[in-house]
Design a protein around this motif. Structure first.
Motif, short mmCIF file in Angstrom:
data_model
loop_
_atom_site.label_atom_id
_atom_site.label_comp_id
_atom_site.label_asym_id
_atom_site.label_seq_id
_atom_site.Cartn_x
_atom_site.Cartn_y
_atom_site.Cartn_z
N ALA A 20 2.91 5.85 -2.88
CA ALA A 20 4.04 6.66 -3.35
C ALA A 20 4.00 6.81 -4.87
N ALA A 21 3.66 5.75 -5.57
CA ALA A 21 3.56 5.80 -7.03
C ALA A 21 2.42 6.72 -7.45
N ALA A 22 1.29 6.65 -6.75
CA ALA A 22 0.16 7.53 -7.05
C ALA A 22 0.53 8.99 -6.81
N GLU A 23 1.20 9.26 -5.69
CA GLU A 23 1.63 10.63 -5.40
C GLU A 23 2.58 11.14 -6.47
N GLN A 24 3.47 10.29 -6.94
CA GLN A 24 4.41 10.69 -7.98
C GLN A 24 3.68 11.02 -9.29
N SER A 25 2.67 10.22 -9.64
CA SER A 25 1.86 10.49 -10.84
C SER A 25 1.14 11.83 -10.72
N VAL A 27 -4.22 12.65 -2.12
CA VAL A 27 -4.12 11.69 -3.21
C VAL A 27 -4.82 10.40 -2.80
N LYS A 28 -5.69 9.90 -3.67
CA LYS A 28 -6.39 8.63 -3.45
C LYS A 28 -6.15 7.75 -4.66
N ALA A 29 -5.71 6.53 -4.41
CA ALA A 29 -5.51 5.56 -5.49
C ALA A 29 -6.50 4.42 -5.32
N SER A 30 -7.07 4.00 -6.43
CA SER A 30 -8.02 2.90 -6.42
C SER A 30 -8.14 2.35 -7.83
N ASP A 88 -7.41 20.23 -3.05
CA ASP A 88 -7.80 19.39 -4.19
C ASP A 88 -7.78 17.93 -3.78
N LEU A 89 -8.60 17.15 -4.45
CA LEU A 89 -8.58 15.69 -4.33
C LEU A 89 -8.08 15.15 -5.66
N ALA A 90 -6.97 14.44 -5.65
CA ALA A 90 -6.41 13.86 -6.87
C ALA A 90 -6.65 12.36 -6.82
N LEU A 91 -7.31 11.85 -7.84
CA LEU A 91 -7.65 10.44 -7.93
C LEU A 91 -6.76 9.77 -8.97
N VAL A 92 -6.24 8.61 -8.62
CA VAL A 92 -5.38 7.86 -9.54
C VAL A 92 -5.98 6.47 -9.69
N ASP A 93 -6.24 6.07 -10.95
CA ASP A 93 -6.82 4.74 -11.17
C ASP A 93 -5.71 3.71 -11.39
N ALA A 94 -6.11 2.47 -11.58
CA ALA A 94 -5.16 1.36 -11.71
C ALA A 94 -4.21 1.54 -12.88
N ALA A 95 -4.63 2.25 -13.93
CA ALA A 95 -3.77 2.47 -15.10
C ALA A 95 -2.83 3.65 -14.91
N GLY A 96 -2.95 4.36 -13.77
CA GLY A 96 -2.09 5.50 -13.49
C GLY A 96 -2.64 6.82 -14.00
N ALA A 97 -3.87 6.82 -14.53
CA ALA A 97 -4.49 8.06 -14.99
C ALA A 97 -4.86 8.91 -13.77
N VAL A 98 -4.74 10.22 -13.93
CA VAL A 98 -5.00 11.16 -12.84
C VAL A 98 -6.22 12.01 -13.17
N GLU A 99 -7.10 12.14 -12.19
CA GLU A 99 -8.25 13.05 -12.30
C GLU A 99 -8.23 13.93 -11.05
N VAL A 100 -8.36 15.23 -11.23
CA VAL A 100 -8.29 16.16 -10.10
C VAL A 100 -9.64 16.84 -9.90
N VAL A 101 -10.10 16.83 -8.65
CA VAL A 101 -11.28 17.57 -8.25
C VAL A 101 -10.74 18.77 -7.48
N GLY A 126 0.82 -1.21 0.00
CA GLY A 126 0.00 0.00 0.00
C GLY A 126 0.85 1.26 0.00
N GLN A 127 1.94 1.25 0.76
CA GLN A 127 2.83 2.40 0.79
C GLN A 127 3.48 2.62 -0.57
N LEU A 128 3.90 1.53 -1.22
CA LEU A 128 4.49 1.65 -2.55
C LEU A 128 3.46 2.16 -3.56
N ALA A 129 2.25 1.63 -3.50
CA ALA A 129 1.18 2.09 -4.40
C ALA A 129 0.87 3.56 -4.14
#
Length: 120
Positions: free
Chosen positions: A15-20, A59-62, A102-115, A10-13
């Motif tokens: 960190a990767a989401a935050e980097q994206s 940042v939220k990844a899902s 802001d809320l930044a959402l990252v999906d499994a493919a690494g795409a970013v959507e910002v609210v 989870g920490q690695l995921a």
């Protein structure tokens, strides 16, 4: 239905989401002020600036954007807001600094959507 990844994976995921998300904001002309900033009120994933405005990003990844968006609870938003105010208090202009959360959402493919601009 979304499953939450915990522990080291989870920490690695995370960190990767935050980097994206960071790359997304940097490409849009923002500058990084802090990453995983922690104050007494709580932690903020990313703190960025664009001009005079300071942007606090959760940042939220899902697996999907919809699942990630539902994971920001009112109590968590309140902690982020308190931590943002705490961070601003350490800066020369303090409360006079324009800000947004802001809320930044990252999906499994690494795409970013910002609210942008939650609740302020």
């Amino acid at each position: 239905m979304s499953r939450r990844i915990t522990g080291a994976r989870g920490q690695l995921a995370g960190a990767a989401a935050e980097q994206s998300v960071l790359r997304h904001y940097l490409a849009a002309g923002h500058s990084e002020l802090a990453r995983n900033w922690r104050g007494e009120a709580g932690e903020i994933d990313l703190i960025l600036a664009r001009g005079e405005e300071v942007i606090f990003v959760e940042v939220k990844a899902s697996r999907s954007f919809a699942a990630a968006a539902t994971r920001l609870r009112p109590a968590q938003f309140a902690r982020i807001q308190a931590a943002a105010e705490e961070f601003l208090a350490t800066r020369p202009r303090g409360a006079l600094t324009p800000m947004r959360i802001d809320l930044a959402l990252v999906d499994a493919a690494g795409a970013v959507e910002v609210v942008e601009n939650l609740g302020l």
